[in-house]
Design a protein around this motif. Structure first.
Motif, mmCIF file in Angstrom:
data_model
loop_
_atom_site.group_PDB
_atom_site.id
_atom_site.type_symbol
_atom_site.label_atom_id
_atom_site.label_comp_id
_atom_site.label_asym_id
_atom_site.label_seq_id
_atom_site.Cartn_x
_atom_site.Cartn_y
_atom_site.Cartn_z
ATOM 1 N N MET A 115 0.824 -1.204 0.000
ATOM 2 C CA MET A 115 0.000 0.000 0.000
ATOM 3 C C MET A 115 0.865 1.263 0.000
ATOM 4 S SD MET A 115 -3.022 1.081 2.554
ATOM 5 C CE MET A 115 -4.449 1.300 1.541
ATOM 6 N N PHE A 116 1.839 1.328 0.913
ATOM 7 C CA PHE A 116 2.749 2.463 0.956
ATOM 8 C C PHE A 116 4.155 1.943 0.705
ATOM 9 C CE2 PHE A 116 -0.648 3.849 3.975
ATOM 10 C CZ PHE A 116 -1.153 4.888 3.216
ATOM 11 N N ASN A 117 4.644 2.121 -0.506
ATOM 12 C CA ASN A 117 5.982 1.642 -0.858
ATOM 13 C C ASN A 117 7.072 2.614 -0.450
ATOM 14 O OD1 ASN A 117 5.116 -0.785 -2.107
ATOM 15 N ND2 ASN A 117 4.476 0.424 -3.877
ATOM 16 N N LYS A 118 6.778 3.901 -0.567
ATOM 17 C CA LYS A 118 7.767 4.936 -0.243
ATOM 18 C C LYS A 118 7.090 6.029 0.577
ATOM 19 C CE LYS A 118 10.325 3.996 -4.431
ATOM 20 N NZ LYS A 118 10.625 4.463 -5.778
ATOM 21 N N ILE A 119 7.731 6.362 1.690
ATOM 22 C CA ILE A 119 7.202 7.379 2.595
ATOM 23 C C ILE A 119 8.237 8.492 2.735
ATOM 24 C CG2 ILE A 119 6.400 7.872 4.937
ATOM 25 C CD1 ILE A 119 5.697 4.878 5.195
ATOM 26 N N VAL A 120 7.803 9.710 2.521
ATOM 27 C CA VAL A 120 8.649 10.889 2.715
ATOM 28 C C VAL A 120 8.250 11.522 4.041
ATOM 29 C CG1 VAL A 120 9.123 13.228 1.884
ATOM 30 C CG2 VAL A 120 9.055 11.318 0.272
ATOM 31 N N VAL A 121 9.254 11.807 4.860
ATOM 32 C CA VAL A 121 9.008 12.420 6.160
ATOM 33 C C VAL A 121 9.755 13.744 6.220
ATOM 34 C CG1 VAL A 121 9.161 12.150 8.669
ATOM 35 C CG2 VAL A 121 8.860 10.123 7.217
ATOM 36 N N GLY A 122 9.031 14.808 6.525
ATOM 37 C CA GLY A 122 9.641 16.122 6.696
ATOM 38 C C GLY A 122 10.110 16.291 8.129
ATOM 39 N N LEU A 123 11.379 16.625 8.286
ATOM 40 C CA LEU A 123 11.965 16.833 9.614
ATOM 41 C C LEU A 123 12.442 18.269 9.766
ATOM 42 C CD1 LEU A 123 14.296 13.724 10.117
ATOM 43 C CD2 LEU A 123 12.063 14.118 11.134
ATOM 44 N N ASP A 124 12.156 18.862 10.921
ATOM 45 C CA ASP A 124 12.714 20.189 11.211
ATOM 46 C C ASP A 124 13.387 20.233 12.579
ATOM 47 O OD1 ASP A 124 10.596 20.225 13.005
ATOM 48 O OD2 ASP A 124 9.551 21.904 12.064
ATOM 49 N N GLY A 125 13.532 19.071 13.213
ATOM 50 C CA GLY A 125 14.165 19.014 14.515
ATOM 51 C C GLY A 125 13.204 19.202 15.673
ATOM 52 N N SER A 126 11.942 19.442 15.374
ATOM 53 C CA SER A 126 10.957 19.650 16.437
ATOM 54 C C SER A 126 10.429 18.309 16.949
ATOM 55 C CB SER A 126 9.785 20.482 15.908
ATOM 56 O OG SER A 126 9.043 19.720 14.961
ATOM 57 N N GLU A 127 9.815 18.375 18.105
ATOM 58 C CA GLU A 127 9.175 17.200 18.679
ATOM 59 C C GLU A 127 8.073 16.687 17.748
ATOM 60 O OE1 GLU A 127 7.034 16.638 22.794
ATOM 61 O OE2 GLU A 127 8.986 17.607 23.075
ATOM 62 N N ALA A 128 7.342 17.605 17.134
ATOM 63 C CA ALA A 128 6.252 17.208 16.231
ATOM 64 C C ALA A 128 6.783 16.444 15.024
ATOM 65 C CB ALA A 128 5.478 18.448 15.772
ATOM 66 N N SER A 129 7.910 16.864 14.478
ATOM 67 C CA SER A 129 8.443 16.154 13.311
ATOM 68 C C SER A 129 9.017 14.804 13.717
ATOM 69 C CB SER A 129 9.476 16.994 12.552
ATOM 70 O OG SER A 129 10.694 17.094 13.246
ATOM 71 N N GLU A 130 9.557 14.701 14.924
ATOM 72 C CA GLU A 130 10.041 13.407 15.406
ATOM 73 C C GLU A 130 8.874 12.451 15.633
ATOM 74 O OE1 GLU A 130 12.669 14.112 18.711
ATOM 75 O OE2 GLU A 130 14.185 15.047 17.408
ATOM 76 N N SER A 131 7.749 12.965 16.119
ATOM 77 C CA SER A 131 6.545 12.139 16.270
ATOM 78 C C SER A 131 6.065 11.650 14.904
ATOM 79 C CB SER A 131 5.431 12.928 16.950
ATOM 80 O OG SER A 131 5.770 13.210 18.287
ATOM 81 N N ALA A 132 6.140 12.524 13.919
ATOM 82 C CA ALA A 132 5.745 12.141 12.560
ATOM 83 C C ALA A 132 6.635 11.007 12.051
ATOM 84 C CB ALA A 132 5.819 13.347 11.627
ATOM 85 N N LEU A 133 7.927 11.095 12.318
ATOM 86 C CA LEU A 133 8.846 10.042 11.895
ATOM 87 C C LEU A 133 8.524 8.732 12.597
ATOM 88 C CD1 LEU A 133 11.231 8.908 10.366
ATOM 89 C CD2 LEU A 133 12.739 9.953 12.081
ATOM 90 N N ARG A 134 8.177 8.787 13.880
ATOM 91 C CA ARG A 134 7.825 7.569 14.604
ATOM 92 C C ARG A 134 6.590 6.905 13.975
ATOM 93 N NH1 ARG A 134 11.404 8.198 18.346
ATOM 94 N NH2 ARG A 134 11.618 9.671 19.959
#
Length: 148
Positions: A1-20
């Protein structure tokens, strides 16, 4: 279903949660993870000035300082992926507008999903730069997941 996932990181807690969340999805679908960070001298300067004991920043950081900050953010992202037994397929650090760069990366690698955090920079940053997650949601050509 999801072959490739792009994650935007800016060093914030919110972006780290997104990566998790992206790592969790990746573990279920065997997805490739691509990390995108768009170094912004303004946010590096803000972070440098926000450290306790330092006065407000009066000059912009050097290119070297911006690159060092970007390297730390990407390294931290790789460590988070490692915690989830996931490997980062590629990293992308390109200066520019975060919305444009994340969407361009997603198109280039034919991503099925973009995952971002919400309110990474907080109210001051979003007033200056606008909401990255909103811009991505409006302009992406693939699925978008915004993590609060």
């Amino acid at each position: 279903m999801f072959n490739k996932i792009v994650v935007g990181l800016d060093g914030s807690e919110a972006s780290e949660s997104a990566l998790r969340v992206a790592c969790d999805i990746s573990s279920k679908y065997g997805s490739q993870i691509h990390l995108v960070h768009t170094p912004q001298p303004q946010t590096v300067a803000f972070a440098m000035g926000a450290v306790a004991g330092y006065h407000a920043v009066t000059t912009m950081p050097s290119d070297e300082e911006v690159q060092q900050a970007a390297d730390k953010i990407i390294s931290a992202g790789k460590e988070i992926a490692k915690e989830y037994n996931q490997t980062v397929s590629q990293t992308h650090t390109q200066r520019g507008d975060p919305v444009d760069e994340i969407i361009a990366c997603a198109k280039q690698c034919t991503a099925d999903l973009i995952v971002t955090g919400r309110r990474g920079l907080g109210s001051i940053g979003s007033l200056i730069q606008g909401s990255t997650s909103q811009g991505i949601s409006r302009n992406a050509t693939c699925a978008v997941l915004t993590v609060a």
